[in-house]
Design a protein around this motif. Structure first.
Motif, PDB file in Angstrom:
ATOM      1  N   VAL A   1       0.849  -1.196   0.000  1.00 16.54           N
ATOM      2  CA  VAL A   1       0.000   0.000   0.000  1.00 16.54           C
ATOM      3  C   VAL A   1       0.883   1.246   0.000  1.00 16.54           C
ATOM      4  N   ILE A   2       0.636   2.128  -0.955  1.00 13.20           N
ATOM      5  CA  ILE A   2       1.402   3.376  -1.001  1.00 13.20           C
ATOM      6  C   ILE A   2       0.614   4.538  -0.409  1.00 13.20           C
ATOM      7  N   SER A   3      -0.712   4.375  -0.301  1.00 12.53           N
ATOM      8  CA  SER A   3      -1.519   5.409   0.340  1.00 12.53           C
ATOM      9  C   SER A   3      -2.885   4.848   0.730  1.00 12.53           C
ATOM     10  N   GLU A   4      -3.332   5.216   1.914  1.00  6.09           N
ATOM     11  CA  GLU A   4      -4.676   4.861   2.359  1.00  6.09           C
ATOM     12  C   GLU A   4      -5.632   6.035   2.166  1.00  6.09           C
ATOM     13  N   GLU A   5      -5.116   7.106   1.567  1.00  5.00           N
ATOM     14  CA  GLU A   5      -5.920   8.295   1.271  1.00  5.00           C
ATOM     15  C   GLU A   5      -5.789   8.631  -0.218  1.00  5.00           C
ATOM     16  N   PRO A   6      -6.475   7.870  -1.072  1.00  6.51           N
ATOM     17  CA  PRO A   6      -6.318   8.035  -2.522  1.00  6.51           C
ATOM     18  C   PRO A   6      -6.607   9.445  -3.033  1.00  6.51           C
ATOM     19  N   VAL A   7      -7.652  10.086  -2.497  1.00  5.15           N
ATOM     20  CA  VAL A   7      -8.016  11.422  -2.987  1.00  5.15           C
ATOM     21  C   VAL A   7      -6.893  12.413  -2.709  1.00  5.15           C
ATOM     22  N   LYS A   8      -6.394  12.410  -1.496  1.00  5.35           N
ATOM     23  CA  LYS A   8      -5.312  13.318  -1.123  1.00  5.35           C
ATOM     24  C   LYS A   8      -4.049  13.018  -1.924  1.00  5.35           C
ATOM     25  N   TYR A   9      -3.746  11.736  -2.104  1.00  6.30           N
ATOM     26  CA  TYR A   9      -2.564  11.334  -2.859  1.00  6.30           C
ATOM     27  C   TYR A   9      -2.636  11.850  -4.296  1.00  6.30           C
ATOM     28  N   VAL A  10      -3.795  11.685  -4.915  1.00  3.26           N
ATOM     29  CA  VAL A  10      -3.959  12.125  -6.298  1.00  3.26           C
ATOM     30  C   VAL A  10      -3.819  13.642  -6.407  1.00  3.26           C
ATOM     31  N   GLU A  11      -4.424  14.373  -5.491  1.00  5.84           N
ATOM     32  CA  GLU A  11      -4.325  15.831  -5.528  1.00  5.84           C
ATOM     33  C   GLU A  11      -2.873  16.281  -5.498  1.00  5.84           C
ATOM     34  N   GLU A  12      -2.067  15.631  -4.675  1.00  2.00           N
ATOM     35  CA  GLU A  12      -0.655  15.985  -4.591  1.00  2.00           C
ATOM     36  C   GLU A  12       0.111  15.556  -5.837  1.00  2.00           C
ATOM     37  N   THR A  13      -0.289  14.424  -6.417  1.00  3.99           N
ATOM     38  CA  THR A  13       0.427  13.868  -7.562  1.00  3.99           C
ATOM     39  C   THR A  13       0.199  14.661  -8.842  1.00  3.99           C
TER      40      THR A  13
END
Length: 298
Positions: free
Chosen positions: A25-37
């Motif tokens: 698992v690279i992130s348990e917060e997909p929405v936040k991860y995508v926003e940063e990416t």
């Protein structure tokens, strides 16, 4: 042809994992991860739904809706497609395009139906070997608008197609070589993810090497504006699609030039006497209107 950089994510059990066969698992917060990416210049986003059952699939679709709701860039959805209704669900979740896995006969059988139902521009083919192109060449050319290639080997089999390559390991030179192919309109995968914080710099480097990249350009230099005694230009920021006024702010020369260079709206804070960032453009540049005159940015 404009060349694009697309971050790629893999959704599994409501979390982001490292890939098709990766359980890390690279992130348990997909929405936040995508926003940063995506905030530093991503042109689009590629999402693979790795769910196994209907319950997990619905969980991932809910997350996908949250992701697309907060993005101004196109999203391509793929994975767990078994019937036409699955394509509809991905479309309703906010995916502008849906990619069908050409390794599955059930997906091959669906292409004509979903292309006619949702439009050819909405359908992509996802392949990992050129035989999947050669064996379905007529079907693909008639009913899909592009190809997601899970490989970095471009051959004559892809001639006259629009191809996005998923590159998980590689160097800048390898990415450049791929993008130089006439049929390749973009690259995705871990190579892009790993460079997420400097996508605009990467685009500038590709441009310097002769590629036509999606970059922010301005029709005016800062000197074209009439500034106040404090050297600032007041601006009204509007949504480029709806025209809705988002905010009123100020720019000095440095803020204006950083906006152009970095692809993110940068303003000057009079109270803090420093630059500050707000939002992201990712190829869909917010329209800036100076109170002293319009400033369209391409």
């Amino acid at each position: 042809m404009k060349k694009n950089l697309l971050p790629c994510i893999y959704l599994k059990k409501g979390k982001l994992v490292t890939g098709f066969r990766g359980n890390s698992v690279i992130s348990e917060e997909p929405v936040k991860y995508v926003e940063e990416t995506v905030k530093n210049g991503a042109d689009s986003l590629l999402v693979f739904d790795l769910s196994k059952g209907d319950e997990e699939h619905e969980q991932n679709l809910t997350i996908l809706r949250e992701i697309t709701k907060n993005l101004s860039i196109p999203v391509i959805g793929a994975g767990n497609i078994k019937r036409s209704e699955d394509v509809k669900k991905l479309k309703y979740a906010g995916c502008g395009k849906v990619a069908l896995n050409m390794a599955k006969q059930t997906n091959i059988d669906l292409i004509e139906e979903v292309s006619k139902r949702f439009g050819k521009d909405s359908i992509y083919a996802c392949v990992d070997v050129e035989e999947e192109i050669l064996n379905n060449a007529e079907l693909i050319r008639q009913y899909v608008s592009g190809v997601i290639l899970l490989d970095d080997s471009i051959s004559d089999a892809y001639k006259d197609l629009i191809v996005t390559c998923v590159v998980n390991n590689g160097s800048y030179d390898m990415a450049l070589k791929l993008l130089e192919n006439d049929c390749v309109n973009g690259i995705s995968g871990n190579y892009v993810n790993q460079n997420a914080e400097k996508l605009m710099e990467l685009k500038q480097r590709f441009k310097a090497d002769g590629l036509d990249m999606n970059l922010v350009t301005a029709k005016f230099s800062f000197e074209d504006f009439k500034v106040g005694s404090d050297g600032l230009v007041p601006v009204v920021v509007q949504d480029d699609a709806t025209g809705q006024v988002l905010m009123v702010a100020y720019m000095n020369k440095e803020a204006y030039e950083k906006t152009i260079e970095g692809g993110r709206m940068t303003y000057y804070s009079r109270s803090r006497n420093e630059l500050w960032l707000k939002g992201e453009t990712s190829g869909h540049f917010q329209y800036v209107r100076s109170l002293y005159g319009d400033c369209d940015m391409d």
